[in-house]
Enzyme design. Sequence first.
Site: not given
Length: 325
Positions: A166, A267, A297
């Site tokens: 991320s 995601d 995610h």
Amino acid sequence: MSYNLPWKARIPLFIFSTAVSASCRSNFTVNRRIWSFFDFKVPASQTPRNGVKTSDIIIDASRDLWFRLYVPYSVSTSTISPIIIYMHGGGFSFFTADSTATEICCQSLASELEAIVVSVNYRLAPEHRFPCQYEDCFDFLKFLDENFGCFPPSADRNRCFLVGDSAGGNLIHHSAVRASGYDFQKLKIIGLVSLQPFFGGEERTGSEIRLVGSPVLNFKLTDWFWKAFLPEGSDRDHPASNVFGPKSDDISGVKFPDMLLVIGGFDILQDWQRRYYQGMKKEGKQVYLVEYPNAIHGFWGFPDLPEYSLFFKEMKDFIQKQSAK
């Protein structure tokens, strides 16, 4: 749209979403007092946990820059182990190197890959905005290079990998750009693993609209993260977020190590990640793309999800491939 998540994943995801919603103020500051109730810390321990010993090393106490070192108990002095340099996610605003979420991820990296892992504790937004996080991560790399003695004898300086998920995926990109122009004496970075990297831009993509109700992230939250992180007055086409956008920097001359890029089908960031892949390929960089159609995610933090074991196999294969060159 159904995600069919097991309850062991649903509960922590619900807690995370609740905690972030309660902590993110409308003026783009974080209520750290509320967040602290949810962000449990794990102390370092020389007594192995899950077969891994940990210790903390301070780099610069004035800016709380330090890192946690993970050494698998199974690694002997005769074993040569790769070094995983890990940069955690959290939208640049949440989690630290001793957060439970970070600890779980690094324990997995160390044990699953039989690797020496170092996890950087960088400053958080909005108290510290861009470029503080980039400065901390690069200073962290320089410290490791200049103080290689902090590693156990089994650490292989010729097999270093930058790994980030991320926001950490964003950080390893920009760290690799800076590292390409720096003469490291001991660290040899031979690979990057970018796991669902956090990139964005002013345009609203199809996946951001289509997956508005997906777990973990929605575009309102990602917009909040960018607003809290980027310099005052900047928009999401800033080069930090939109690395191949209208304001982006030229990286044609940057020598990138080969990269493993992982994308999840649930995601909302996936369209930006695919643009990143296309931009890197256009610049002649070697990127191996792996897509998991049903992955949310942050999937790799949940061993019960099927993509977890698939990802670690891909990463192990990537490390072996890069190490053999």
